[in-house]
Design a protein around this motif. Structure first.
Motif, short mmCIF file in Angstrom:
data_model
loop_
_atom_site.label_atom_id
_atom_site.label_comp_id
_atom_site.label_asym_id
_atom_site.label_seq_id
_atom_site.Cartn_x
_atom_site.Cartn_y
_atom_site.Cartn_z
N VAL A 1 55.44 116.00 -67.78
CA VAL A 1 54.99 114.72 -66.97
C VAL A 1 56.32 113.98 -66.88
O VAL A 1 57.17 113.54 -67.80
CB VAL A 1 53.99 113.97 -67.92
N PRO A 2 56.64 113.15 -65.80
CA PRO A 2 57.79 112.35 -65.67
C PRO A 2 57.77 111.18 -66.40
O PRO A 2 56.62 110.66 -66.73
CB PRO A 2 57.61 111.92 -64.21
N CYS A 3 58.70 110.87 -67.12
CA CYS A 3 58.78 109.69 -67.92
C CYS A 3 59.83 108.50 -67.38
O CYS A 3 60.45 107.81 -68.11
CB CYS A 3 59.13 110.18 -69.32
N SER A 4 60.37 108.76 -66.04
CA SER A 4 61.28 107.74 -65.91
C SER A 4 60.79 107.62 -64.07
O SER A 4 60.42 108.55 -63.50
CB SER A 4 62.76 108.04 -65.75
N ARG A 5 61.05 106.21 -63.78
CA ARG A 5 60.83 106.14 -62.27
C ARG A 5 61.49 107.17 -61.27
O ARG A 5 61.14 107.28 -60.14
CB ARG A 5 60.81 104.53 -62.06
N VAL A 6 62.72 107.20 -61.30
CA VAL A 6 63.47 107.83 -60.63
C VAL A 6 63.17 109.38 -60.58
O VAL A 6 63.12 109.83 -59.43
CB VAL A 6 65.27 108.02 -60.96
N THR A 7 62.84 110.04 -61.59
CA THR A 7 62.49 111.15 -61.47
C THR A 7 61.02 111.44 -61.07
O THR A 7 60.63 112.34 -60.07
CB THR A 7 62.29 111.90 -63.04
N GLY A 8 60.09 110.40 -61.33
CA GLY A 8 59.00 110.48 -60.62
C GLY A 8 58.96 110.19 -59.04
O GLY A 8 57.90 110.85 -58.35
#
Length: 936
Positions: free
Chosen positions: A786-793
């Motif tokens: 599950v993504p945990c940063s806005r850039v990755t998401g």
């Protein structure tokens, strides 16, 4: 396809694998065989022209010889004793797009002395030997260019890359790698793991063992024998070769494991051969079954704990003492069939853990994902930017500290620096990081080896960090050792310096600690602060050389200098007060039974949540207006329901009038009892309090029935206002629950909405659709976490839009994870009906973007009319372009022409006319990302 083939391909997964193999396998067509034979013959012919007894000195590569610290490197050239094609081509397992052939060149014994295994003399002579070959190849018209590369990124073991002058359409970019081999060159006993063969590698004058250096030479000594063993094994049956190709495709999609300190095609073939030798793979298995056996072995086998050793040929095997030596010297052991060299000597413990995680994740995909996880296993690109929550680039060009102790001792300085960075971050981030991956590619395509190794710091060192949990990530205080533990406390203070402080905690404990002060809306920057502090303190780097990909997208969400999400707490407080007051109203015929917020600001997914407005207050409360006060007040929709009653009218218009009367009465009650400012219309009532405007709407159960209207010859389903309110309520409730489970969900949605609006897609991609698309990434993250940063998401959102097969697949968003087989059947039937209706003209497909949810299994709520086929095509193209740019910005140095702002700048040259609005006349001027200028 003939009848027999049709019978064998009953499983859709088998069919997909077969098609994939056709697509990626570089088959030996007659034209290809001729190209390879001609190129290899031209290489041999050029080398044969080199005169024997030609004197070779360090002058051919003075920088290289100097930097590896070699002496006594002069020799007289002799032609290679053997030429042999090896690698993937020899076993017919070349995988596109990297079309190349390995040519093993046997180094003659006459060029070496018996003690050339000492002090990098072998490596120096090996390089000088290739320098002579390169000089003659470059003078031949048969070759377009000859370049240097490195064997598995090991700078002290260069190889030559030769491109033929004749180009082939069937094999674009084809090249031959010339790899020296050293069979029987030295006494194997002299390269024992316990021996020191680099005299400069010592501790206080005491020589230290050089197992990696010794293995580097042994690898060349047994390269031909091992290649021959692999060739004999893989050629035993066709499925083994196919499995090897599938494993290569799988590994290449994962940049964190297909790298110098982990996995490569050669190691995969050795591992496959090992499992065949143990009879864990047999000729009754299909390629996909073999792949699964290999992945399961990587992920779960306990044999890794003692090392992998081929069954002995005869009575003599590897002794317990030798096995112990291998495990003491290396974190991972994959011994070759001769039991003389650990072929995994470059593999680190971190790299191996990453490999096991990826293997386990892939098996999970095969079990849980649709179509046996085919897309997740073979087609999804799992690179650093999409895999890791935080990426860091260290620009170390000219940083002499990297090679202060020498370029090459037992290991190379770049590998030691990788370990140093990993160790520092591991110590600094403690339990915030689930995994930390550090890699540094040091062999650029244009490399003049003659100038030495100092130029190998051009590429940035890359760090990928996966977060363990958001709770730990956002933690402000890190508690260190207890004050009573003097030794540990001293170490803690030495590491953290002035950042360490002694604190007394609520439970009475006195301990060392570090504090990272942060506002609620900037908690995602805590990790950035820790990384920056640790690296600058311990690596003597300047701030400009540490590039962290954390907050580069934050500018798109700022309102002035602040993120408006910081006002969310006051908004929710105001809503709670309003909700309580609405429930307390008693002077209306039916009491209010429920109050539900509908606006995205309440679920933290609004790009710009409202800030308190000085005019939106209770009566007689007027704050002073400042210059930047917005000229509009953004209303926030709230849905209310009344107690049940059988006295409601049956007529639709009468129902709406009754609701209007209720709203007016509710407004009057709030105004009379609490002095709240109210403004009512026929459709809703606006309540002003605490700086916010709440727009009340009534949901009545009788209005939930669907209305049908005729549109030409086609019946079009139209929802009543109550049905729309009900669906919005369902959606708001589900998204709010998701935001509670994944706090990063909100920021990712906000960036995604900002991107859609910046490229003028807001009209065709409503905000609820964006929320569902992002929700899918969190609910179905495989093959990622599950993504945990806005850039990755955000990157995964762009790739989802760009790569999902919208024409032939529905996107199912099961937020509560309660769909059963019947639900999926209904969704599939609805999807097939929508596609069948537009078989004759695909451009009329409706909806083009099919989003199925628990409350909307036919995708009628948000995408039934838009985006249409053309709009979706544009949306996909923009998403692909933005995803490629974002990936480049994360991995490479930023340039003036490709800055982060470009992700939100839309090209205006596609339009016939552009209308510019005056910034100061806009209701929210500070929300404008870029000034309105024609030339931009």
């Amino acid at each position: 396809m003939d009848a027999d083939t049709t019978v064998t391909l009953t499983d859709p997964m088998d069919y997909k694998v077969e098609e994939l193999l056709k697509e990626v396998h570089f088959a030996r067509a007659p034209a290809i065989t001729k190209l390879v034979d001609d190129t290899v013959s031209a290489v041999r012919k050029s080398i044969s022209k080199i005169p024997d007894a030609f004197p070779v000195t360090a002058d051919l590569a003075p920088g290289f010889v100097r930097d590896i610290g070699a002496d006594k490197v002069e020799f007289k050239f002799n032609k290679p004793k053997t030429f042999k094609i090896g690698g993937s081509y020899s076993i017919n397992c070349v995988v596109k797009p990297a079309v190349n052939v390995d040519l093993f060149v046997g180094l003659p014994k006459e060029c070496f002395h018996e003690k050339d295994y000492l002090n990098h003399r072998y490596h120096a002579k090996r390089c000088l030997y290739l320098c002579v070959i390169k000089k003659h190849l470059k003078s031949s018209p048969s070759f377009d260019k000859v370049e240097w590369s490195a064997m598995q990124n090991e700078a002290r073991k260069p190889v030559l890359v030769v491109y033929p002058a004749v180009k082939s359409v069937e094999a674009p970019g084809f090249f031959v790698r010339i790899i020296p081999t050293a069979a029987s060159l030295f006494n194997i006993a002299k390269l024992n793991l316990k021996r020191n063969n680099v005299r400069a590698f010592n501790q206080d004058g005491i020589p230290r063992a050089t197992p990696k250096y010794n293995s580097s030479i042994l690898e060349d000594m047994f390269l031909e024998d091992n290649a021959e063993y692999v060739e004999k094994t893989i050629s035993r049956w066709k499925e083994l070769g196919e499995a090897l190709i599938l494993l290569k495709v799988w590994a290449r999609q994962r940049s964190s494991i297909y790298v110098h300190d982990c996995l490569n095609g050669y190691l995969i073939s050795i591992l496959l051969s090992y499992l065949v030798s143990l009879d864990k793979i047999n000729n009754s298995m299909k390629a996909l079954q073999i792949l699964r056996v290999v992945l399961d072995f990587i992920a779960t086998s306990k044999l890794w704990n003692r090392g992998l050793y081929f069954p002995p040929k005869g009575q003599i095997g590897v002794s317990k003492e030798e096995k112990l030596q291998y495990k003491e010297a290396f974190p991972v052991v994959i011994c070759d069939p001769s039991a003389q060299v650990n072929l995994a000597f470059r593999m680190t413990s971190v790299g191996f853990c990453e490999l096991q995680d990826e293997a386990a994740s892939t098996l999970q995909c095969m079990d849980k994902c649709g179509d046996g996880g085919f897309e997740e296993t073979f087609l999804t690109k799992i690179d650093f930017p999409a895999k890791y929550d935080y990426c860091v680039r260290l620009n170390l060009r000219g940083h002499t500290e990297v090679h202060a102790l020498g370029f090459c001792l037992d290991d190379e300085c770049w590998r030691l620096y990788e370990q140093k960075v990993h160790s520092l971050l591991n110590q600094g981030l403690v339990d915030r990081a689930k995994s930390i991956r550090v890699t540094w590619r040091n062999s650029p395509s244009e490399w003049n080896i003659e100038n030495g190794l100092a130029v190998l710091d051009r590429e940035p060192l890359l760090v990928g960090i996966s977060v363990s949990s958001l709770e730990k990530l956002f933690r402000i205080v890190d508690i260190g050792p207890n004050a009573e533990n003097k030794e540990e406390a001293l170490r803690f203070r030495k590491f953290w310096g002035e950042k360490a402080e002694l604190r007394r905690f609520k439970d009475g404990t006195i301990a060392e600690s570090t504090v990272w002060e942060s506002e609620q809306w900037t908690r995602h920057l805590i990790l950035k602060g820790i990384i920056e502090y640790v690296l600058l303190r311990h690596l003597s780097l300047s701030k400009e050389n540490v590039v962290q990909i954390v907050d580069q997208l934050d500018f798109s969400l700022l309102h002035g200098a602040k993120d408006l999400v910081s006002f969310s707490a006051s908004l929710l407080e105001a809503f709670e007060v309003l909700s309580k007051r609405l429930h307390l109203i008693e002077d209306i015929p039916l009491k209010i039974s429920s109050v539900q917020p509908l606006d995205s600001a309440f679920r933290f997914t609004s790009v710009f949540p409202p800030e308190p407005h000085p005019l939106a207050n209770e009566r007689h409360t007027v704050s002073r207006l400042h210059k930047l006060t917005p000229s509009c007040i953004q209303p926030l929709e709230v849905m209310i329901q009344l107690e049940g009653s059988g006295n409601w009218p049956m007529d639709h218009v009468a129902i709406e009038k009754t609701k209007s009367a209720f709203l007016i009465k509710i407004g009057e009650s709030l105004q009379n009892r609490w002095g709240m400012t109210c403004s009512a219309t026929e459709d809703d009532a606006d309540i002003f309090m605490s700086g916010y405007a709440f727009r009340l709407k009534i949901l009545h159960e009788r209005g939930l029935s669907l209305v049908k209207s005729e549109n030409g010859n086609k019946a079009k389903r139209v929802y009543s206002t109550d049905k729309i309110l009900f669906i919005r309520g369902q959606h708001a409730s589900m998204i709010n629950g998701l935001q509670g489970r994944y706090p990063v969900f909100g920021p990712v949605v906000r960036v995604a909405k900002r991107w859609a609006a910046s490229h003028l897609f807001s009209a065709c991609l409503v905000e609820e659709a964006v929320e569902l698309l992002v929700a899918y990434l969190f609910l179905k993250p495989l093959p990622f976490n599950v993504p945990c940063s806005r850039v990755t998401g955000f990157l995964r959102f762009l790739r989802l839009l760009a790569e999902y097969d919208w024409t032939f697949s529905a996107l199912v968003v099961d937020i509560n994870n309660d769909f059963g087989p019947e639900d999926f059947k209904v969704i599939n039937d609805n999807f097939m009906s929508s596609r069948k209706a537009s078989e004759e003209n695909v451009q009329n497909v409706n909806p083009a973007l099919f989003l199925a949810t628990a409350y909307d299994k036919a995708s009628e709520a948000w995408t039934t009319c838009s985006p249409n086929f053309t709009e979706l095509k544009r949306l996909v193209a923009y998403a692909r372009s933005s995803a490629n740019l974002l990936t480049k910005l994360i991995l490479e140095d930023q340039t003036d022409s490709c800055r982060w702002e470009c992700l939100f700048r839309t090209p205006l040259n596609n339009y016939d006319a552009v209308v510019l609005l005056h910034r100061d006349r806009l209701p929210y001027p500070r929300r404008l990302l870029f000034p309105s200028e024609v030339n931009r």
